[in-house]
Write a protein that holds these residues in place. Structure first.
Motif, mmCIF file in Angstrom:
data_model
loop_
_atom_site.group_PDB
_atom_site.id
_atom_site.type_symbol
_atom_site.label_atom_id
_atom_site.label_comp_id
_atom_site.label_asym_id
_atom_site.label_seq_id
_atom_site.Cartn_x
_atom_site.Cartn_y
_atom_site.Cartn_z
ATOM 1 N N ILE A 16 30.522 33.862 29.992
ATOM 2 C CA ILE A 16 31.641 33.237 30.700
ATOM 3 C C ILE A 16 32.118 34.135 31.838
ATOM 4 C CG2 ILE A 16 33.391 34.106 29.094
ATOM 5 C CD1 ILE A 16 35.004 31.552 29.718
ATOM 6 N N HIS A 17 31.999 35.448 31.656
ATOM 7 C CA HIS A 17 32.360 36.387 32.717
ATOM 8 C C HIS A 17 31.477 36.150 33.947
ATOM 9 C CE1 HIS A 17 33.594 40.833 33.692
ATOM 10 N NE2 HIS A 17 33.860 39.995 34.668
ATOM 11 N N ALA A 18 30.178 36.063 33.717
ATOM 12 C CA ALA A 18 29.244 35.811 34.818
ATOM 13 C C ALA A 18 29.488 34.436 35.435
ATOM 14 C CB ALA A 18 27.805 35.929 34.320
ATOM 15 N N ALA A 19 29.798 33.448 34.597
ATOM 16 C CA ALA A 19 30.038 32.099 35.105
ATOM 17 C C ALA A 19 31.269 32.049 36.002
ATOM 18 C CB ALA A 19 30.198 31.128 33.937
ATOM 19 N N LEU A 20 32.333 32.709 35.582
ATOM 20 C CA LEU A 20 33.563 32.709 36.383
ATOM 21 C C LEU A 20 33.336 33.343 37.747
ATOM 22 C CD1 LEU A 20 36.324 33.600 33.760
ATOM 23 C CD2 LEU A 20 35.989 31.422 34.929
ATOM 24 N N ASN A 21 32.702 34.506 37.758
ATOM 25 C CA ASN A 21 32.465 35.163 39.042
ATOM 26 C C ASN A 21 31.478 34.394 39.907
ATOM 27 O OD1 ASN A 21 34.311 37.258 38.855
ATOM 28 N ND2 ASN A 21 32.873 38.624 37.810
ATOM 29 N N GLY A 22 30.607 33.617 39.268
ATOM 30 C CA GLY A 22 29.708 32.761 40.036
ATOM 31 C C GLY A 22 30.417 31.576 40.665
#
Length: 323
Positions: free
Chosen positions: A119-125
């Protein structure tokens, strides 16, 4: 009681214990957004950095865009939840054009995560390049990004030279006057302690009356070549309080008024008195650096995933031929 600075690793699990709109000093911009959830939920803490240049501050509004609005849209897509279910709350309502390195926020979900990296990677994406989530961690039920905060640290940067460094123009105020840092340092000491800062607050659209008494723990003036950095830590700050304090220090640095003017203006508890000497400093020099919390509010709850600081990508095998 120890303090900890977010972000460091932290907490999860639970039922929200109260309606945020009933907490004194809260100041709610949208009561429906903070309606008391009825189902068990898991709480998550974010540490967010942003360049505030093109945003209308943190607090939610759709047009012109704010940081909270854009972060919520990313959370809605990443979690598949509605805004009313996320209950996103930020620790500090930074103004239009103000930056942050350590803004803290929390949100809730009705489900747990095995790992926070995805979810961290998804948010920054999903977020634009001038907003980044630096950390995601689980939070204990009692943690509240705004009301659990024990102190906040702000920097205000001044570029003190004849020619402005173009690489600093969005993040530092340009003063062509040669500033007396010693006088500014002496004046800043008068702000330290518990005072009524009514003379340093601008009128706000908020319908509540904030407590004007704030505790300033330290106020440092540091010279770094042409860059002058003002660092202030306090229990909390009123609307435009930091920018108003900086504006007065700039006038003192120019030697237009003496350092002992500070306690005299504080004693009046009258914003009109400050206006005789200074207007608010521009927002682009201001940055929310970090927020401190009690250690017990940062302890990880049982059964929670570890804090995500982002992940590195690596190439296991070179796919390009050698020539």
């Amino acid at each position: 009681m120890g303090y900890a600075v977010v972000g460091l690793p932290s907490p999860l699990n639970a039922v929200l214990s109260s309606n945020n709109s009933s907490i004194p000093g809260g100041g709610i911009e949208d009561p429906n957004h903070f309606a008391k959830p009825t189902l068990p939920c898991y709480k998550w803490r974010l540490v967010i950095s942003y360049d505030g240049t093109r945003f209308s501050g943190w607090q939610y509004q759709q047009s012109p865009p704010t940081i909270q609005c854009i972060v919520e849209k990313a959370l809605i897509r990443a979690t598949k939840l509605e805004r009313k279910d996320l209950h996103l709350v930020g620790a500090s309502r930074t103004d239009t054009g103000v930056h942050a390195w350590g803004q803290v926020a929390h949100f809730v979900t009705p489900f747990n995560y095995d790992s926070l990296e995805n979810i961290h990677a998804a948010l920054n994406g999903l977020l634009p390049c001038d907003i980044r989530v630096r950390e995601i961690s689980p939070a204990v039920p009692v943690f509240h990004a705004r009301f659990s905060a024990k102190s906040k640290i702000y920097h205000y940067k001044i570029y003190n030279d004849i020619i402005m460094d173009p690489f600093q123009r969005l993040y530092a105020y340009h003063s062509t006057y040669r500033l007396n840092a010693v006088a500014m340092r002496e004046a800043a000491k008068h702000f330290i302690g518990k005072h009524d800062f009514s003379a340093f607050v601008n009128a706000s659209h908020n319908d509540r009356l904030p407590d004007p008494v704030k505790h300033i723990f330290r106020f440092d003036v540091t010279e770094m070549g042409a860059l002058l950095q003002l660092e202030v830590e306090g229990s909390g700050f009123l609307y435009r309080q930091v920018r108003n304090m900086v504006a007065l220090l700039l006038q003192i640095g120019r030697e237009a008024i003496p350092p002992d003017i500070v306690p005299k203006i504080l004693a009046t508890q009258d914003r009109k008195e400050l206006a005789k000497y200074a207007l608010s400093a521009p927002p682009h020099g201001l940055c929310l650096v970090s927020i401190k919390y009690n250690e017990e509010h940062l302890q990880p709850p049982p059964g929670c995933p570890v804090t995500s600081y982002g992940r590195h990508h690596c190439v296991s095998k070179c796919k390009l031929p050698f020539y």
